[in-house]
Write an enzyme that holds these catalytic residues in place. Structure first.
Site, PDB file in Angstrom:
ATOM      1  NE  ARG A  46     -41.037 -26.451   3.740  1.00 43.40           N
ATOM      2  CZ  ARG A  46     -41.958 -25.235   3.900  1.00 43.40           C
ATOM      3  NH1 ARG A  46     -43.078 -25.535   4.441  1.00 43.40           N
ATOM      4  NH2 ARG A  46     -41.394 -24.167   4.036  1.00 43.40           N
ATOM      5  CB  SER A 117     -33.662 -26.339  -1.865  1.00 41.80           C
ATOM      6  OG  SER A 117     -34.585 -26.969  -0.994  1.00 41.80           O
ATOM      7  CE  LYS A 146     -38.919 -21.499   0.673  1.00 37.38           C
ATOM      8  NZ  LYS A 146     -38.080 -22.137   1.826  1.00 37.38           N
TER       9      LYS A 146
HETATM   10  C1  TZP Z   1     -41.387 -25.597   0.444  1.00 31.84           C
HETATM   11  C2  TZP Z   1     -41.548 -25.166  -0.857  1.00 31.84           C
HETATM   12  N1  TZP Z   1     -40.304 -24.617  -1.424  1.00 31.84           N
HETATM   13  C3  TZP Z   1     -40.367 -24.170  -2.643  1.00 31.84           C
HETATM   14  S1  TZP Z   1     -41.951 -23.864  -2.570  1.00 31.84           S
HETATM   15  C4  TZP Z   1     -42.462 -24.572  -1.553  1.00 31.84           C
HETATM   16  C5  TZP Z   1     -43.912 -24.864  -0.896  1.00 31.84           C
HETATM   17  C6  TZP Z   1     -44.776 -25.539  -1.675  1.00 31.84           C
HETATM   18  O1  TZP Z   1     -46.091 -25.687  -1.442  1.00 31.84           O
HETATM   19  P1  TZP Z   1     -47.239 -25.721  -2.417  1.00 31.84           P
HETATM   20  O2  TZP Z   1     -47.021 -27.160  -2.911  1.00 31.84           O
HETATM   21  O3  TZP Z   1     -48.513 -25.628  -1.478  1.00 31.84           O
HETATM   22  O4  TZP Z   1     -47.059 -24.713  -3.360  1.00 31.84           O
HETATM   23  C1  ICP Z   2     -37.726 -26.527  -0.021  1.00 30.12           C
HETATM   24  C2  ICP Z   2     -37.903 -27.975  -0.510  1.00 30.12           C
HETATM   25  C3  ICP Z   2     -37.685 -28.119  -1.912  1.00 30.12           C
HETATM   26  N1  ICP Z   2     -37.802 -29.401  -2.378  1.00 30.12           N
HETATM   27  C4  ICP Z   2     -38.314 -30.287  -1.539  1.00 30.12           C
HETATM   28  C5  ICP Z   2     -38.447 -31.552  -2.349  1.00 30.12           C
HETATM   29  N2  ICP Z   2     -38.554 -29.919  -0.340  1.00 30.12           N
HETATM   30  C6  ICP Z   2     -38.250 -28.859   0.412  1.00 30.12           C
HETATM   31  N3  ICP Z   2     -38.853 -28.626   1.487  1.00 30.12           N
END
Ligand code: TZP
Ligand code: ICP
Ligand code: MG
Length: 222
Positions: A46, A117, A146
């Protein structure tokens, strides 16, 4: 080969590490190897946000990560960038609600794994209709990773989806650590996906191992 089965994916999705070049404290390749040695079961590339790579640098970086995953037979998925996933012959893609529509992506990727998602029942149902193999649901807990994440929903959203007949494999995401991972599983997720719990850990291997153990303990309670 055909599409992966829900049962196979449920088992594979238990400890789902997500990473990009800007999530890493240390060398990203060493980190991924450590995470795999620690026990992650699924990986997503990502590359997003501040300082994210692009163009040929992004492709070269992704190829390196993919090679490590292939060496250890860990599924390698690409976030957002369907063209990159196809160019690399990745195992699948993950898309969000603001990305290309899931049914269009499904047509492009054939039998590859498609993760979508979802934040609520409506989005979950639509994703399933359009060909999703699994759902990423969250943010479950507050996250700094994020920057444009929606409000944390708590594990309740997972229970709500299961109570309304969503049986597809689900991973929780958002602020998940070894301390709260079990409640995510108990609420109905088949696994957890994490970025910082592993990518910012002093020992990614130790962190992945503890997370995997917590998930397996919780799954055995079910
Ligand atoms: C990609 C994404 N989508 C919802 S929360 C998130 C970030 C998750 O990162 P972390 O595990 O460090 O909280
Ligand atoms: C936003 C996201 C939510 N869920 C997963 C598995 N990946 C992502 N990048
Ligand atoms: Mg996206």
């Amino acid at each position: 080969m055909g599409r992966i089965s829900a049962k196979q994916l449920q088992e594979q999705l238990r400890v789902y590490f997500i990473m990009g070049s800007n999530n890493c404290k240390k060398n990203p390749f060493d980190m991924l190897k450590e995470a795999i040695e620690g026990g992650i079961t699924f990986f997503q590339f990502r590359e997003k946000g501040q300082g994210a790579l692009s163009g040929v640098e992004k492709v070269a970086f992704a190829k390196e990560l993919q090679a490590i995953c292939q060496k250890y037979s860990i599924p390698f998925l690409v976030n957002d960038d369907v063209d990159l996933a196809l160019a690399l012959d990745a195992d699948g893609v993950h898309i969000g609600q603001e990305d290309e529509r899931a049914d269009i992506v499904r047509r492009k990727i054939g039998d590859k794994i498609l993760g979508v998602s979802a934040h609520n029942l409506e989005e979950a149902k639509r994703a399933i209709e359009q060909g999703a193999d699994y759902l990423g649901v969250g943010p479950i807990f507050p996250t700094n990773t994020k920057t444009d994440a929606k409000e944390a929903q708590g594990v309740e959203v997972l229970r709500h989806l299961r109570e309304h007949g969503i049986t597809i494999p689900i991973v929780g995401i958002g602020g998940i650590t070894v301390d709260n991972a079990k409640e995510v599983i108990r609420a109905g997720a088949d696994g957890v996906s994490v970025i910082s719990a592993i990518s910012l850990a002093n020992s990614p291997k130790e962190s992945a191992w503890r997370l995997a153990k917590a998930i397996d303990d919780a799954l055995h309670e079910k």
